[in-house]
Design a protein around this motif. Structure first.
Motif, PDB file in Angstrom:
ATOM      1  N   THR A   1      35.474  40.714  31.955  1.00 46.81           N
ATOM      2  CA  THR A   1      36.153  41.021  30.679  1.00 46.81           C
ATOM      3  C   THR A   1      37.519  40.909  30.639  1.00 46.81           C
ATOM      4  N   LEU A   2      38.206  40.826  29.532  1.00 45.76           N
ATOM      5  CA  LEU A   2      39.661  40.943  29.590  1.00 45.76           C
ATOM      6  C   LEU A   2      40.082  42.336  30.044  1.00 45.76           C
ATOM      7  N   LYS A   3      41.087  42.307  30.667  1.00 44.15           N
ATOM      8  CA  LYS A   3      41.580  43.687  31.239  1.00 44.15           C
ATOM      9  C   LYS A   3      41.846  44.557  30.052  1.00 44.15           C
ATOM     10  N   TYR A   4      41.454  45.881  30.404  1.00 44.29           N
ATOM     11  CA  TYR A   4      41.448  47.023  29.175  1.00 44.29           C
ATOM     12  C   TYR A   4      42.886  47.134  28.917  1.00 44.29           C
ATOM     13  N   HIS A   5      43.355  46.875  27.707  1.00 38.22           N
ATOM     14  CA  HIS A   5      44.399  46.758  26.906  1.00 38.22           C
ATOM     15  C   HIS A   5      45.615  46.208  27.639  1.00 38.22           C
ATOM     16  N   ASP A   6      45.392  45.163  28.440  1.00 40.17           N
ATOM     17  CA  ASP A   6      46.360  44.407  28.953  1.00 40.17           C
ATOM     18  C   ASP A   6      45.719  42.897  29.161  1.00 40.17           C
ATOM     19  N   GLU A   7      45.445  42.324  27.971  1.00 39.99           N
ATOM     20  CA  GLU A   7      44.702  41.099  28.200  1.00 39.99           C
ATOM     21  C   GLU A   7      45.644  40.072  28.307  1.00 39.99           C
TER      22      GLU A   7
ATOM     23  N   LEU B   1      33.535  44.028  35.740  1.00 40.05           N
ATOM     24  CA  LEU B   1      32.836  45.116  35.458  1.00 40.05           C
ATOM     25  C   LEU B   1      32.265  45.659  36.493  1.00 40.05           C
ATOM     26  N   SER B   2      31.692  44.750  37.356  1.00 43.49           N
ATOM     27  CA  SER B   2      30.772  45.183  38.395  1.00 43.49           C
ATOM     28  C   SER B   2      31.485  45.760  39.632  1.00 43.49           C
ATOM     29  N   THR B   3      32.527  45.358  39.943  1.00 37.98           N
ATOM     30  CA  THR B   3      33.228  45.925  40.978  1.00 37.98           C
ATOM     31  C   THR B   3      34.681  46.430  40.695  1.00 37.98           C
ATOM     32  N   GLY B   4      35.291  46.130  39.372  1.00 36.96           N
ATOM     33  CA  GLY B   4      36.629  46.768  39.001  1.00 36.96           C
ATOM     34  C   GLY B   4      37.659  46.047  39.621  1.00 36.96           C
ATOM     35  N   HIS B   5      37.518  44.926  40.322  1.00 33.05           N
ATOM     36  CA  HIS B   5      38.622  43.987  40.639  1.00 33.05           C
ATOM     37  C   HIS B   5      39.466  43.214  39.588  1.00 33.05           C
ATOM     38  N   TYR B   6      40.500  43.273  39.508  1.00 31.99           N
ATOM     39  CA  TYR B   6      41.426  42.526  38.601  1.00 31.99           C
ATOM     40  C   TYR B   6      41.990  41.231  39.000  1.00 31.99           C
ATOM     41  N   TYR B   7      42.045  40.272  38.158  1.00 30.77           N
ATOM     42  CA  TYR B   7      42.645  38.861  38.667  1.00 30.77           C
ATOM     43  C   TYR B   7      43.362  38.414  37.424  1.00 30.77           C
ATOM     44  N   GLY B   8      44.412  37.689  37.765  1.00 24.92           N
ATOM     45  CA  GLY B   8      45.510  37.069  36.938  1.00 24.92           C
ATOM     46  C   GLY B   8      45.168  35.573  36.745  1.00 24.92           C
ATOM     47  N   VAL B   9      45.181  35.186  35.816  1.00 24.55           N
ATOM     48  CA  VAL B   9      45.229  33.594  35.599  1.00 24.55           C
ATOM     49  C   VAL B   9      46.395  33.197  34.819  1.00 24.55           C
ATOM     50  N   PHE B  10      47.584  32.748  35.719  1.00 21.41           N
ATOM     51  CA  PHE B  10      48.779  32.641  35.324  1.00 21.41           C
ATOM     52  C   PHE B  10      49.083  31.279  35.130  1.00 21.41           C
ATOM     53  N   PHE B  11      49.496  30.704  33.762  1.00 26.57           N
ATOM     54  CA  PHE B  11      49.878  29.518  33.453  1.00 26.57           C
ATOM     55  C   PHE B  11      51.470  29.436  33.384  1.00 26.57           C
ATOM     56  N   ASP B  12      52.233  28.670  34.024  1.00 28.88           N
ATOM     57  CA  ASP B  12      53.652  28.994  34.304  1.00 28.88           C
ATOM     58  C   ASP B  12      54.060  27.400  34.227  1.00 28.88           C
ATOM     59  N   ARG B  13      55.628  27.344  33.968  1.00 30.96           N
ATOM     60  CA  ARG B  13      56.443  26.257  33.923  1.00 30.96           C
ATOM     61  C   ARG B  13      57.754  26.745  34.441  1.00 30.96           C
TER      62      ARG B  13
ATOM     63  N   CYS C   1      48.690  26.376  37.432  1.00 31.18           N
ATOM     64  CA  CYS C   1      47.912  27.448  36.882  1.00 31.18           C
ATOM     65  C   CYS C   1      47.558  28.373  38.434  1.00 31.18           C
ATOM     66  N   GLU C   2      47.943  29.631  38.459  1.00 32.07           N
ATOM     67  CA  GLU C   2      47.632  30.496  39.691  1.00 32.07           C
ATOM     68  C   GLU C   2      46.630  31.511  39.305  1.00 32.07           C
ATOM     69  N   VAL C   3      45.687  31.418  40.146  1.00 33.02           N
ATOM     70  CA  VAL C   3      44.483  32.506  40.046  1.00 33.02           C
ATOM     71  C   VAL C   3      44.868  33.426  41.303  1.00 33.02           C
ATOM     72  N   GLU C   4      45.156  34.978  40.656  1.00 37.02           N
ATOM     73  CA  GLU C   4      45.804  35.614  41.986  1.00 37.02           C
ATOM     74  C   GLU C   4      45.037  37.204  41.674  1.00 37.02           C
ATOM     75  N   TYR C   5      44.501  37.758  42.890  1.00 38.48           N
ATOM     76  CA  TYR C   5      44.169  39.051  42.850  1.00 38.48           C
ATOM     77  C   TYR C   5      45.286  39.849  42.731  1.00 38.48           C
ATOM     78  N   CYS C   6      44.947  40.717  41.739  1.00 33.84           N
ATOM     79  CA  CYS C   6      46.201  41.700  41.546  1.00 33.84           C
ATOM     80  C   CYS C   6      46.048  43.215  41.943  1.00 33.84           C
ATOM     81  N   ASN C   7      44.787  43.884  41.693  1.00 33.92           N
ATOM     82  CA  ASN C   7      44.561  45.214  42.161  1.00 33.92           C
ATOM     83  C   ASN C   7      43.177  45.309  41.797  1.00 33.92           C
ATOM     84  N   SER C   8      42.631  46.726  41.864  1.00 35.12           N
ATOM     85  CA  SER C   8      41.326  47.036  41.762  1.00 35.12           C
ATOM     86  C   SER C   8      41.059  48.503  40.912  1.00 35.12           C
TER      87      SER C   8
END
Length: 409
Positions: A217-223, A315-327, A341-348
């Motif tokens: 899901t989108l991160k709770y209130h930090d989409e 939702l199953s593990t609680g791990h949070y990832y960022g999909v970052f689009f940058d220039r 586009c970076e796909v990064e593990y952030c925290n849990s």
């Protein structure tokens, strides 16, 4: 009494006084507890995170009682009528008033969530709440024994478990933990220089919101986050054990810098990383790198980074990832740009130690899924670990006018 058949995995909300999660975890005989059976029936395998949106609940069967069972009342309500701006709505307030009789009203607030499967209860504590929804975290990997809900021993145990984790669970976002501490884990897609990064971010956000990434899901209130900042980067030569880069990002809200250190000799999935907030620096950044950090380093071109972060959580593990689009473009040569586009593990978001194997599996899954979005946009992409350091080195080596700025910052 609210019951259930053993074959069901029924779900419940526990509503009671807020201080049961904070100041007084012990239930008293005349405390009022309301248990709401939800229409949602879940699989027995319990997730890590549960987000309840009042407007999505539908019909809720409410049973209010004193802890000693001497007074009871029942009510049916819809989820969107349970609360009004965090306070009990009319059906819930009227039900509580029946139980308290002439005594003081005990305002009900959501405290716990339970999944009842067979003779086991999987219990969750509230960690965040807004007027529209509430977020619960699983507090134990071992379910509580319960052959029914009328005996409140399971509820007493749930409040005691929460009390043992209270500073973490009751403090804003202090339940986040980090797998692979001190490391950055990320996959990258290098895009055409002027790829439509906002369109890509918006489409990614839409697809997660629509459920196209099952289990996430989108991160709770930090989409979604937007960023715009400068970066002054130094390529470290010596000592050999310190190779990688150090960069300085001007603080946006207060004087000072965010210093980023990364240690690596080749672009890779995992790199050692350290972030440090610094006060204003006397003298130049060049002098700070040489005299304070004791590094021999080459200043590379300053660049501006525009970034759109789509934040997703499992939702199953609680791990949070960022999909970052940058220039990123060079400040002295704005036409010299790179988009990624970076796909990064952030925290849990979890009460248990993060499972490293889960992180590695999930980040790969998210990266593959993001690749399908890029394909749908017909963008030629290269999946690699191409770093900003490599980009700046290549810019200096292969582009006219790309050079290290004067050492005056």
């Amino acid at each position: 009494m609210i019951g259930m058949a053993d074959r069901d995995a029924a779900t419940y909300l526990v509503l009671a006084r807020a201080d049961l999660l904070t100041e007084r975890p012990t239930l008293l005989d005349q405390d009022v507890v309301t248990i709401g059976r939800l229409s949602d029936v879940r699989a027995v395998d319990p997730p890590n995170t549960i987000i309840v949106r009042w407007a999505d609940l539908g019909v809720v069967d409410l049973m209010a009682r004193t802890v000693d069972g001497s007074r009871r009342a029942q009510q049916v309500a819809t989820g969107d009528a349970l609360f009004e701006s965090l306070l009990p709505g009319f059906p819930l307030a009227a039900l509580t008033r029946q139980i308290t009789a002439d005594g003081p009203i005990q305002p009900a607030t959501p405290l716990l969530y339970a999944i009842h499967a067979g003779q086991a209860l999987h219990l969750y504590s509230r960690v965040e709440i807004t007027a529209d929804d509430v977020c619960f975290l699983r507090t134990a990997t071992v379910p509580a024994p319960a052959d029914g809900l009328d005996n409140l021993d399971w509820l007493r145990a749930a409040f005691q478990t929460h009390a043992g984790l209270a500073p973490t669970l009751n403090s804003y976002q202090c339940y986040f933990r980090k797998a692979f501490p001190g490391q950055e884990l990320e996959h990258k897609y290098t895009l055409p220089d002027h790829a439509p990064i906002w369109t890509l971010a918006a489409d990614t956000h839409h697809r997660v919101h629509a459920g196209h990434l099952p289990g996430f899901t989108l991160k709770y209130h930090d989409e979604l986050q937007t960023w715009d900042y400068l970066n002054h980067l130094f390529d470290i030569d010596e000592p050999a054990t310190e190779r990688g880069y150090v960069s300085f990002i001007p603080s946006i809200t207060t004087p000072g810098w965010r210093m980023k250190r990364k240690w690596f000799t080749t672009d890779s999935f995992a790199r050692r990383e350290q972030l440090t907030d610094l006060p204003p620096i006397d003298g130049s950044l060049d002098d700070y790198v040489h005299d304070v950090l004791r590094l021999q380093a080459r200043r590379l071109p300053t660049f501006r980074r525009i970034r759109y972060d789509v934040n997703v959580e499992s939702l199953s593990t609680g791990h949070y990832y960022g999909v970052f689009f940058d220039r990123c473009h060079l400040t002295e040569q704005p036409t010299q740009a790179m988009s990624q586009c970076e796909v990064e593990y952030c925290n849990s978001r979890t009460t248990r130690p993060p499972d490293e194997a889960e992180v590695l599996s999930e980040i790969e899954r998210v990266a593959i899924w993001v690749g399908t979005i890029l394909d749908d946009h017909n963008l030629p992409t290269t999946r690699s670990h191409y770093s900003k350091l490599s980009y700046l080195r290549d810019a200096v080596a292969g582009r006219a006018g790309a050079r290290a700025p004067h050492a005056g910052v």
